[in-house]
Scaffold this active site. Structure first.
Site, short mmCIF file in Angstrom:
data_model
loop_
_atom_site.label_atom_id
_atom_site.label_comp_id
_atom_site.label_asym_id
_atom_site.label_seq_id
_atom_site.Cartn_x
_atom_site.Cartn_y
_atom_site.Cartn_z
CG HIS A 104 -3.53 51.38 -2.80
ND1 HIS A 104 -4.55 50.74 -3.04
CD2 HIS A 104 -2.54 51.40 -3.83
CE1 HIS A 104 -4.36 50.42 -4.08
NE2 HIS A 104 -3.32 50.42 -4.66
CG ASP A 127 -4.12 50.26 -7.84
OD1 ASP A 127 -3.74 50.94 -8.93
OD2 ASP A 127 -3.59 49.48 -7.54
#
Length: 246
Positions: free
Chosen positions: A47, A171
């Site tokens: 990420h 996210d």
């Protein structure tokens, strides 16, 4: 008419052969499960924000770690190293924008090694866009453009084995129906996200509805815009080390 039928049959046979080749070459990478046991799959993934608290360059090279400790190039270096040390290990990479930059800096021998890992299904790409795009303020044309850039690079570099099969938005703050519709029309098998309203999350947890078939369009006939969708139970469980997402 006979020639047309022969052509159609030949085309279908070729398509079937290509699908069989793809399944044999690119997908058979999961470990065998045991039906009498609870099988837990640990999915290591990246990420890496393509620009957030630091610039893209600072994130990639690991500069200004006083702002945030992050150096994406070292993540990729260490991932490839660890995959080569143990054939049972798997990893999925998300942000094509960073991977592209890292790839261009590698030697031809390293590039060949990474291609082998991708062909074996040990290194897999998800989402595939240049970044994990915002869903609230972006225009659909910008979303399509950035997905096209990332997916085109993966296809030209790795072929069918590099094609992401899962859309991955763990996210972005909120999720638009049109985004899910676009992913379905792009041919993704599923969509996984991490954030939603806390009241909706609580309700879905109690009702056991965190997995669903998202019908993402009223105008397109099913299943053109239908997409299997999963919500992570919690976005980030920061249990150092490492950081787990459940």
């Amino acid at each position: 008419m006979h020639k047309v039928s022969t052509f159609v049959c030949g085309t279908l046979c070729l398509l079937i052969l290509l699908i069989c080749w793809y399944l044999c070459l690119c997908v058979q990478s999961c470990q065998a499960t045991k039906p009498t046991m609870l099988n837990v799959h640990l999915v290591p993934h990246t990420h890496d924000d393509v620009g957030w608290l630091k610039t893209v360059d600072q994130y990639f090279y690991g500069d200004r770690n006083d702002i945030q400790h992050a150096g994406v190039q070292y993540i990729l270096d260490s991932v490839v190293d660890q995959l080569l040390k143990n054939p049972d290990r798997r990893f999925i990479y998300v942000e094509t924008g960073f991977f592209y930059r890292w790839w261009k800096q590698q030697s031809s021998s390293m590039q060949q090694t990474v291609k082998q890992l991708v062909n074996q299904g040990r290194l897999e790409f998800v989402n595939g866009g240049w970044c994990m795009s915002d869903e609230a303020t972006t225009h659909y044309s910008a979303v399509i453009d950035q997905m096209t850039i990332g997916l085109r690079f993966l296809n030209e570099t790795f072929g069918i084995c590099g094609r992401p099969r899962v859309a991955w938005h763990i996210d972005p703050f909120g999720h638009a129906r049109e985004h899910a519709s676009l992913f379905a029309q792009m041919g993704y098998d599923g969509f996984f996200f991490g954030r939603l309203d806390y009241q909706d999350r609580t309700r879905r947890m109690k009702a056991k509805e965190q997995e669903l078939l998202w019908r993402a369009s009223d105008s397109l006939p099913p299943p053109m815009a239908d997409l299997f969708t999963g919500k992570k139970k919690k976005n980030k469980n920061k249990t150092p080390p490492p950081c787990f997402m459940t």
